[in-house]
Design an enzyme around this catalytic site. Sequence first.
Site, PDB file in Angstrom:
ATOM      1  N   LYS A  13      -3.078  -3.092 -24.910  1.00  0.00           N
ATOM      2  CA  LYS A  13      -4.281  -2.810 -25.707  1.00  0.00           C
ATOM      3  C   LYS A  13      -3.920  -2.436 -27.145  1.00  0.00           C
ATOM      4  O   LYS A  13      -4.527  -2.925 -28.079  1.00  0.00           O
ATOM      5  CB  LYS A  13      -5.097  -1.670 -25.088  1.00  0.00           C
ATOM      6  CG  LYS A  13      -5.655  -1.971 -23.710  1.00  0.00           C
ATOM      7  CD  LYS A  13      -6.622  -0.897 -23.243  1.00  0.00           C
ATOM      8  CE  LYS A  13      -6.002   0.474 -23.083  1.00  0.00           C
ATOM      9  NZ  LYS A  13      -4.950   0.557 -22.038  1.00  0.00           N
ATOM     10  N   ARG A  88     -13.077   5.336 -21.246  1.00  0.00           N
ATOM     11  CA  ARG A  88     -12.180   5.328 -20.097  1.00  0.00           C
ATOM     12  C   ARG A  88     -12.878   5.826 -18.843  1.00  0.00           C
ATOM     13  O   ARG A  88     -12.250   5.897 -17.796  1.00  0.00           O
ATOM     14  CB  ARG A  88     -10.993   6.241 -20.375  1.00  0.00           C
ATOM     15  CG  ARG A  88      -9.681   5.469 -20.609  1.00  0.00           C
ATOM     16  CD  ARG A  88      -8.703   6.464 -21.153  1.00  0.00           C
ATOM     17  NE  ARG A  88      -7.340   6.173 -20.888  1.00  0.00           N
ATOM     18  CZ  ARG A  88      -6.452   5.897 -21.850  1.00  0.00           C
ATOM     19  NH1 ARG A  88      -6.831   5.778 -23.093  1.00  0.00           N
ATOM     20  NH2 ARG A  88      -5.198   5.730 -21.547  1.00  0.00           N
ATOM     21  N   ARG A 127       9.255   1.236 -22.587  1.00  0.00           N
ATOM     22  CA  ARG A 127       8.737   1.305 -23.959  1.00  0.00           C
ATOM     23  C   ARG A 127       9.463   2.387 -24.758  1.00  0.00           C
ATOM     24  O   ARG A 127       9.759   3.462 -24.256  1.00  0.00           O
ATOM     25  CB  ARG A 127       7.235   1.628 -23.901  1.00  0.00           C
ATOM     26  CG  ARG A 127       6.615   1.867 -25.255  1.00  0.00           C
ATOM     27  CD  ARG A 127       5.133   1.702 -25.225  1.00  0.00           C
ATOM     28  NE  ARG A 127       4.447   2.734 -24.462  1.00  0.00           N
ATOM     29  CZ  ARG A 127       3.126   2.752 -24.305  1.00  0.00           C
ATOM     30  NH1 ARG A 127       2.380   1.798 -24.829  1.00  0.00           N
ATOM     31  NH2 ARG A 127       2.554   3.710 -23.606  1.00  0.00           N
ATOM     32  N   ARG A 160       7.858   8.001 -25.142  1.00  0.00           N
ATOM     33  CA  ARG A 160       6.704   8.891 -25.040  1.00  0.00           C
ATOM     34  C   ARG A 160       6.862   9.704 -23.760  1.00  0.00           C
ATOM     35  O   ARG A 160       7.184   9.148 -22.720  1.00  0.00           O
ATOM     36  CB  ARG A 160       5.421   8.061 -24.939  1.00  0.00           C
ATOM     37  CG  ARG A 160       4.723   7.870 -26.264  1.00  0.00           C
ATOM     38  CD  ARG A 160       3.565   6.911 -26.159  1.00  0.00           C
ATOM     39  NE  ARG A 160       2.570   7.251 -25.154  1.00  0.00           N
ATOM     40  CZ  ARG A 160       1.429   6.579 -24.977  1.00  0.00           C
ATOM     41  NH1 ARG A 160       1.153   5.542 -25.759  1.00  0.00           N
ATOM     42  NH2 ARG A 160       0.573   6.918 -24.051  1.00  0.00           N
ATOM     43  N   ARG A 171      -0.891   7.859 -14.317  1.00  0.00           N
ATOM     44  CA  ARG A 171      -1.785   7.174 -15.266  1.00  0.00           C
ATOM     45  C   ARG A 171      -2.388   5.916 -14.641  1.00  0.00           C
ATOM     46  O   ARG A 171      -3.555   5.610 -14.852  1.00  0.00           O
ATOM     47  CB  ARG A 171      -1.015   6.832 -16.554  1.00  0.00           C
ATOM     48  CG  ARG A 171      -0.707   8.078 -17.375  1.00  0.00           C
ATOM     49  CD  ARG A 171       0.349   7.808 -18.425  1.00  0.00           C
ATOM     50  NE  ARG A 171      -0.099   6.897 -19.452  1.00  0.00           N
ATOM     51  CZ  ARG A 171       0.732   6.214 -20.238  1.00  0.00           C
ATOM     52  NH1 ARG A 171       2.033   6.324 -20.106  1.00  0.00           N
ATOM     53  NH2 ARG A 171       0.243   5.412 -21.155  1.00  0.00           N
TER      54      ARG A 171
HETATM   55  P1  AMP Z   1      -3.078   6.122 -24.454  1.00  0.00           P
HETATM   56  O1  AMP Z   1      -2.213   6.168 -25.666  1.00  0.00           O
HETATM   57  O2  AMP Z   1      -4.345   5.328 -24.668  1.00  0.00           O
HETATM   58  O3  AMP Z   1      -2.328   5.696 -23.219  1.00  0.00           O
HETATM   59  O4  AMP Z   1      -3.577   7.631 -24.189  1.00  0.00           O
HETATM   60  C1  AMP Z   1      -2.652   8.680 -23.947  1.00  0.00           C
HETATM   61  C2  AMP Z   1      -3.350   9.857 -23.278  1.00  0.00           C
HETATM   62  O5  AMP Z   1      -4.376  10.368 -24.126  1.00  0.00           O
HETATM   63  C3  AMP Z   1      -4.061   9.535 -21.963  1.00  0.00           C
HETATM   64  O6  AMP Z   1      -3.181   9.522 -20.853  1.00  0.00           O
HETATM   65  C4  AMP Z   1      -5.070  10.665 -21.898  1.00  0.00           C
HETATM   66  O7  AMP Z   1      -4.460  11.889 -21.518  1.00  0.00           O
HETATM   67  C5  AMP Z   1      -5.494  10.797 -23.356  1.00  0.00           C
HETATM   68  N1  AMP Z   1      -6.646   9.912 -23.652  1.00  0.00           N
HETATM   69  C6  AMP Z   1      -6.661   8.817 -24.467  1.00  0.00           C
HETATM   70  N2  AMP Z   1      -7.874   8.248 -24.502  1.00  0.00           N
HETATM   71  C7  AMP Z   1      -8.662   8.985 -23.676  1.00  0.00           C
HETATM   72  C8  AMP Z   1     -10.019   8.902 -23.254  1.00  0.00           C
HETATM   73  N3  AMP Z   1     -10.839   7.927 -23.699  1.00  0.00           N
HETATM   74  N4  AMP Z   1     -10.489   9.841 -22.400  1.00  0.00           N
HETATM   75  C9  AMP Z   1      -9.690  10.839 -21.958  1.00  0.00           C
HETATM   76  N5  AMP Z   1      -8.398  10.968 -22.274  1.00  0.00           N
HETATM   77  C10 AMP Z   1      -7.875  10.057 -23.136  1.00  0.00           C
END
Ligand code: AMP
Length: 217
Positions: A13, A88, A127, A160, A171
């Site tokens: 994404k 989400r 990654r 990360r 996740r």
């Molecule tokens: P990502 O970089 O999109 O994988 O997001 C990393 C982390 O940020 C996720 O595992 C969540 O803990 C938090 N996060 C990101 N977007 C959301 C969302 N829309 N709702 C809730 N938590 C989020």
Amino acid sequence: MRLILLGAPGAGKGTQAQALAAHYRVPHISTGEIFRQNLTQGTELGERARSYMQKGLLVPDDVTEAMVDARLGEPDAEAGFILDGFPRTVPQAKALEVMIQRRGLRLDAALLLVVPEDLLTLRLTGRRVCPQCGANYHVQFHPPKRDGWCDHCGAALVQRPDDSLETVKTRLRVYEEQTAPLIGYYRDRGLLREVDGRRPVEEVTAHVVRLLEGGND
Ligand code: AMP
């Protein structure tokens, strides 16, 4: 262009959002990235998000929705946006609908990147990211020229913390339980577009652009 990107963690994404944002000249809005910046800067929002992020769980809807509403209110988002990582959950999707309608706008599409689970795990655990310029690498699929160091700015690459195998498993489970229902939600509204996310980055981007511009392959 007002687009949301759906897909499991590791589906690509962020990479596609970056390419599409450049193509359509609209901002790339990544909720994960905004949370990470807040964590680094030690803000109150970052502190509220920290424990959820560390465990691979979702930050509560009210916190996330308020953050996105504020971001969509910034002047650059008037031209459109590519939303990456939001919504989400179904309540977040409903909140987004309200935010968009309140501004007299509508979504163009919800794009789903489809990638099988074994490849998602490989992509996430391999990654590596540059903490300085944000560039993304993969130890196997996209290694830097010099092992462990960023090609662009020379900083030491890091993993990360939530890309460790244990957190990746959480996740992916959270995605299945809380986010996958959005596929039906946007299909019912006639907004869902699906692409095979296993192919090379440029091919996926080209396919998405064709789909969004009315092609049907
Ligand atoms: P990502 O970089 O999109 O994988 O997001 C990393 C982390 O940020 C996720 O595992 C969540 O803990 C938090 N996060 C990101 N977007 C959301 C969302 N829309 N709702 C809730 N938590 C989020």
